[in-house]
Design a protein around this motif. Structure first.
Motif, PDB file in Angstrom:
ATOM      1  N   MET A  86       6.693  41.948  57.692  1.00  0.00           N
ATOM      2  CA  MET A  86       6.042  43.002  56.953  1.00  0.00           C
ATOM      3  C   MET A  86       5.769  42.525  55.529  1.00  0.00           C
ATOM      4  SD  MET A  86       8.101  46.411  57.979  1.00  0.00           S
ATOM      5  CE  MET A  86       8.452  46.747  59.680  1.00  0.00           C
ATOM      6  N   GLU A  87       4.684  42.992  55.001  1.00  0.00           N
ATOM      7  CA  GLU A  87       4.322  42.626  53.642  1.00  0.00           C
ATOM      8  C   GLU A  87       5.039  43.525  52.634  1.00  0.00           C
ATOM      9  OE1 GLU A  87       2.267  40.172  52.519  1.00  0.00           O
ATOM     10  OE2 GLU A  87       2.157  39.444  54.580  1.00  0.00           O
ATOM     11  N   LYS A  88       5.701  42.918  51.691  1.00  0.00           N
ATOM     12  CA  LYS A  88       6.411  43.710  50.686  1.00  0.00           C
ATOM     13  C   LYS A  88       5.441  44.333  49.691  1.00  0.00           C
ATOM     14  CE  LYS A  88       7.451  40.081  47.370  1.00  0.00           C
ATOM     15  NZ  LYS A  88       8.466  39.468  46.542  1.00  0.00           N
ATOM     16  N   GLY A  89       4.247  43.785  49.563  1.00  0.00           N
ATOM     17  CA  GLY A  89       3.257  44.313  48.628  1.00  0.00           C
ATOM     18  C   GLY A  89       2.856  45.744  48.944  1.00  0.00           C
ATOM     19  N   ARG A  90       2.767  46.058  50.229  1.00  0.00           N
ATOM     20  CA  ARG A  90       2.397  47.423  50.604  1.00  0.00           C
ATOM     21  C   ARG A  90       3.505  48.409  50.225  1.00  0.00           C
ATOM     22  NH1 ARG A  90       0.730  49.916  56.414  1.00  0.00           N
ATOM     23  NH2 ARG A  90      -0.170  51.791  55.540  1.00  0.00           N
ATOM     24  N   LEU A  91       4.755  48.028  50.442  1.00  0.00           N
ATOM     25  CA  LEU A  91       5.891  48.865  50.059  1.00  0.00           C
ATOM     26  C   LEU A  91       5.901  49.067  48.542  1.00  0.00           C
ATOM     27  CD1 LEU A  91       8.675  50.236  50.681  1.00  0.00           C
ATOM     28  CD2 LEU A  91       9.673  47.993  50.289  1.00  0.00           C
ATOM     29  N   GLU A  92       5.674  48.003  47.806  1.00  0.00           N
ATOM     30  CA  GLU A  92       5.679  48.097  46.351  1.00  0.00           C
ATOM     31  C   GLU A  92       4.544  48.985  45.844  1.00  0.00           C
ATOM     32  OE1 GLU A  92       6.627  45.172  42.628  1.00  0.00           O
ATOM     33  OE2 GLU A  92       5.660  44.298  44.372  1.00  0.00           O
ATOM     34  N   ALA A  93       3.355  48.844  46.419  1.00  0.00           N
ATOM     35  CA  ALA A  93       2.210  49.656  46.001  1.00  0.00           C
ATOM     36  C   ALA A  93       2.452  51.138  46.302  1.00  0.00           C
ATOM     37  CB  ALA A  93       0.936  49.176  46.692  1.00  0.00           C
ATOM     38  N   PHE A  94       2.986  51.429  47.497  1.00  0.00           N
ATOM     39  CA  PHE A  94       3.283  52.812  47.859  1.00  0.00           C
ATOM     40  C   PHE A  94       4.314  53.408  46.903  1.00  0.00           C
ATOM     41  CE2 PHE A  94       6.025  55.810  50.186  1.00  0.00           C
ATOM     42  CZ  PHE A  94       5.087  56.792  50.480  1.00  0.00           C
ATOM     43  N   SER A  95       5.364  52.667  46.644  1.00  0.00           N
ATOM     44  CA  SER A  95       6.434  53.147  45.759  1.00  0.00           C
ATOM     45  C   SER A  95       5.918  53.358  44.345  1.00  0.00           C
ATOM     46  CB  SER A  95       7.596  52.163  45.754  1.00  0.00           C
ATOM     47  OG  SER A  95       8.115  52.020  47.057  1.00  0.00           O
ATOM     48  N   ASP A  96       5.121  52.435  43.849  1.00  0.00           N
ATOM     49  CA  ASP A  96       4.538  52.589  42.513  1.00  0.00           C
ATOM     50  C   ASP A  96       3.681  53.845  42.440  1.00  0.00           C
ATOM     51  OD1 ASP A  96       5.758  50.276  41.633  1.00  0.00           O
ATOM     52  OD2 ASP A  96       3.940  49.062  41.660  1.00  0.00           O
ATOM     53  N   GLY A  97       2.925  54.118  43.500  1.00  0.00           N
ATOM     54  CA  GLY A  97       2.093  55.320  43.538  1.00  0.00           C
ATOM     55  C   GLY A  97       2.925  56.588  43.511  1.00  0.00           C
ATOM     56  N   VAL A  98       3.992  56.615  44.293  1.00  0.00           N
ATOM     57  CA  VAL A  98       4.861  57.797  44.319  1.00  0.00           C
ATOM     58  C   VAL A  98       5.504  58.006  42.952  1.00  0.00           C
ATOM     59  CG1 VAL A  98       6.980  58.769  45.291  1.00  0.00           C
ATOM     60  CG2 VAL A  98       5.282  57.714  46.792  1.00  0.00           C
ATOM     61  N   LYS A 151      10.923  39.245  51.795  1.00  0.00           N
ATOM     62  CA  LYS A 151      10.412  40.042  52.905  1.00  0.00           C
ATOM     63  C   LYS A 151      11.107  41.388  52.973  1.00  0.00           C
ATOM     64  CE  LYS A 151      13.436  37.409  55.896  1.00  0.00           C
ATOM     65  NZ  LYS A 151      13.536  36.491  56.973  1.00  0.00           N
ATOM     66  N   VAL A 152      10.477  42.296  53.710  1.00  0.00           N
ATOM     67  CA  VAL A 152      11.048  43.611  53.970  1.00  0.00           C
ATOM     68  C   VAL A 152      10.996  43.853  55.476  1.00  0.00           C
ATOM     69  CG1 VAL A 152      10.407  44.550  51.708  1.00  0.00           C
ATOM     70  CG2 VAL A 152       8.849  44.831  53.639  1.00  0.00           C
ATOM     71  N   ASN A 153      11.781  44.837  55.926  1.00  0.00           N
ATOM     72  CA  ASN A 153      11.754  45.203  57.344  1.00  0.00           C
ATOM     73  C   ASN A 153      11.803  46.727  57.454  1.00  0.00           C
ATOM     74  OD1 ASN A 153      14.452  45.943  56.926  1.00  0.00           O
ATOM     75  ND2 ASN A 153      15.257  44.061  57.833  1.00  0.00           N
ATOM     76  N   GLY A 154      11.918  47.223  58.659  1.00  0.00           N
ATOM     77  CA  GLY A 154      11.928  48.662  58.872  1.00  0.00           C
ATOM     78  C   GLY A 154      13.071  49.362  58.167  1.00  0.00           C
ATOM     79  N   GLY A 155      14.231  48.743  58.133  1.00  0.00           N
ATOM     80  CA  GLY A 155      15.373  49.327  57.433  1.00  0.00           C
ATOM     81  C   GLY A 155      15.106  49.486  55.946  1.00  0.00           C
ATOM     82  N   VAL A 156      14.457  48.509  55.354  1.00  0.00           N
ATOM     83  CA  VAL A 156      14.103  48.588  53.935  1.00  0.00           C
ATOM     84  C   VAL A 156      13.107  49.726  53.705  1.00  0.00           C
ATOM     85  CG1 VAL A 156      13.005  47.385  51.998  1.00  0.00           C
ATOM     86  CG2 VAL A 156      14.559  46.132  53.512  1.00  0.00           C
ATOM     87  N   LEU A 157      12.139  49.871  54.617  1.00  0.00           N
ATOM     88  CA  LEU A 157      11.143  50.935  54.476  1.00  0.00           C
ATOM     89  C   LEU A 157      11.805  52.312  54.491  1.00  0.00           C
ATOM     90  CD1 LEU A 157       8.271  49.638  56.788  1.00  0.00           C
ATOM     91  CD2 LEU A 157       8.475  49.395  54.309  1.00  0.00           C
ATOM     92  N   TRP A 158      12.736  52.537  55.429  1.00  0.00           N
ATOM     93  CA  TRP A 158      13.400  53.832  55.511  1.00  0.00           C
ATOM     94  C   TRP A 158      14.326  54.071  54.324  1.00  0.00           C
ATOM     95  CZ3 TRP A 158      11.592  57.692  57.982  1.00  0.00           C
ATOM     96  CH2 TRP A 158      10.850  57.490  59.153  1.00  0.00           C
ATOM     97  N   ALA A 159      15.032  53.039  53.905  1.00  0.00           N
ATOM     98  CA  ALA A 159      15.913  53.174  52.735  1.00  0.00           C
ATOM     99  C   ALA A 159      15.085  53.469  51.482  1.00  0.00           C
ATOM    100  CB  ALA A 159      16.749  51.910  52.545  1.00  0.00           C
ATOM    101  N   GLN A 191      19.314  48.845  48.294  1.00  0.00           N
ATOM    102  CA  GLN A 191      19.776  47.543  47.830  1.00  0.00           C
ATOM    103  C   GLN A 191      20.376  46.727  48.972  1.00  0.00           C
ATOM    104  OE1 GLN A 191      21.856  47.092  43.846  1.00  0.00           O
ATOM    105  NE2 GLN A 191      23.607  46.999  45.219  1.00  0.00           N
ATOM    106  N   ARG A 192      21.263  47.360  49.755  1.00  0.00           N
ATOM    107  CA  ARG A 192      21.911  46.645  50.864  1.00  0.00           C
ATOM    108  C   ARG A 192      20.912  46.209  51.931  1.00  0.00           C
ATOM    109  NH1 ARG A 192      25.752  50.683  50.197  1.00  0.00           N
ATOM    110  NH2 ARG A 192      25.035  51.758  52.066  1.00  0.00           N
ATOM    111  N   SER A 193      19.952  47.074  52.263  1.00  0.00           N
ATOM    112  CA  SER A 193      18.988  46.710  53.308  1.00  0.00           C
ATOM    113  C   SER A 193      18.065  45.595  52.829  1.00  0.00           C
ATOM    114  CB  SER A 193      18.180  47.932  53.757  1.00  0.00           C
ATOM    115  OG  SER A 193      17.393  48.448  52.702  1.00  0.00           O
ATOM    116  N   LEU A 194      17.711  45.596  51.568  1.00  0.00           N
ATOM    117  CA  LEU A 194      16.858  44.528  51.035  1.00  0.00           C
ATOM    118  C   LEU A 194      17.615  43.206  51.010  1.00  0.00           C
ATOM    119  CD1 LEU A 194      13.968  44.281  50.054  1.00  0.00           C
ATOM    120  CD2 LEU A 194      14.782  44.651  47.733  1.00  0.00           C
ATOM    121  N   ILE A 195      18.886  43.255  50.644  1.00  0.00           N
ATOM    122  CA  ILE A 195      19.709  42.043  50.663  1.00  0.00           C
ATOM    123  C   ILE A 195      19.846  41.535  52.095  1.00  0.00           C
ATOM    124  CG2 ILE A 195      22.080  41.201  50.351  1.00  0.00           C
ATOM    125  CD1 ILE A 195      22.175  42.979  47.798  1.00  0.00           C
TER     126      ILE A 195
END
Length: 192
Positions: free
Chosen positions: A1-13, A69-77, A123-127
């Motif tokens: 998964m691309e971390k850029g999409r997670l970062e862009a979504f979070s920045d928007g929120v 990188k990120v995964n599904g657990g990072v997205l939910w966290a 933090q834990r899921s990203l690690i």
């Protein structure tokens, strides 16, 4: 998964959260200093919350920048963290409009506490997604004393809000000040 999409979504929120908070500030009617006086609790609560959202945005940025990188657990966290942060405008407005009354101050502290608690699974899921306990990101986080001290301050603030809300506000501001000082752990370990 691309971390850029997670970062862009979070920045928007986070940008929307800040926008909602500033829209709660009402334009005073009149042109003298006396019309600003009743607005100081609203403005003060806005400033405190703006600093908190900024702290979370800054730390979120550092963590995602350090991650590969990120995964599904990072997205939910991340969604869990954003949920609690999205409640900041409501508690900020309620606390300011009611001039730092007991229950609004306690609920504000509860939202701060839940944001701090929600940061831990993020933090834990990203690690975990980036190499686990032996990763550079895990080493950079270390014991996370600021996180534990903040949680203790929020719990004390919630309890003290029913006795003396101003002490609670001082605790919340002190916790923000602890995090406002730039944290060099990630830069010193990873961004060499």
């Amino acid at each position: 998964m691309e971390k850029g999409r997670l970062e862009a979504f979070s920045d928007g929120v986070l940008a929307i959260i800040l926008t909602i908070m500033v829209l709660e500030l009402k334009v005073p009617h009149g042109d003298g200093w006396q019309v600003l006086l009743p607005q100081w609790p609203v403005f003060l609560s806005y400033v405190l919350s703006f600093v908190y959202v900024g702290i979370y945005w800054n730390n979120h940025h550092h963590f995602l920048h350090a991650a590969e990188k990120v995964n599904g657990g990072v997205l939910w966290a991340n969604l869990h963290l954003l949920f609690w942060l999205s409640l900041m405008p409501v508690t900020t407005g309620w606390m300011g409009e009611n001039h730092f009354a007991q229950l609004p101050v306690a609920l504000y502290g509860f939202v701060l506490l839940m944001c701090a608690i929600a940061w831990q699974p993020f933090q834990r899921s990203l690690i975990a997604a980036n190499g686990g306990a032996s990763s550079l990101l895990a080493q950079a986080v270390g014991g996370d004393w600021k996180g534990w001290v903040s949680v203790a301050m929020y719990v004390c603030g919630i309890l003290l809000a029913f006795v003396t809300p101003w002490v609670s506000c001082v605790l919340y501001a002190t916790a923000a000040a602890i995090w406002f000082i730039p944290d060099r752990r990630i830069e010193s370990r990873i961004m060499k």
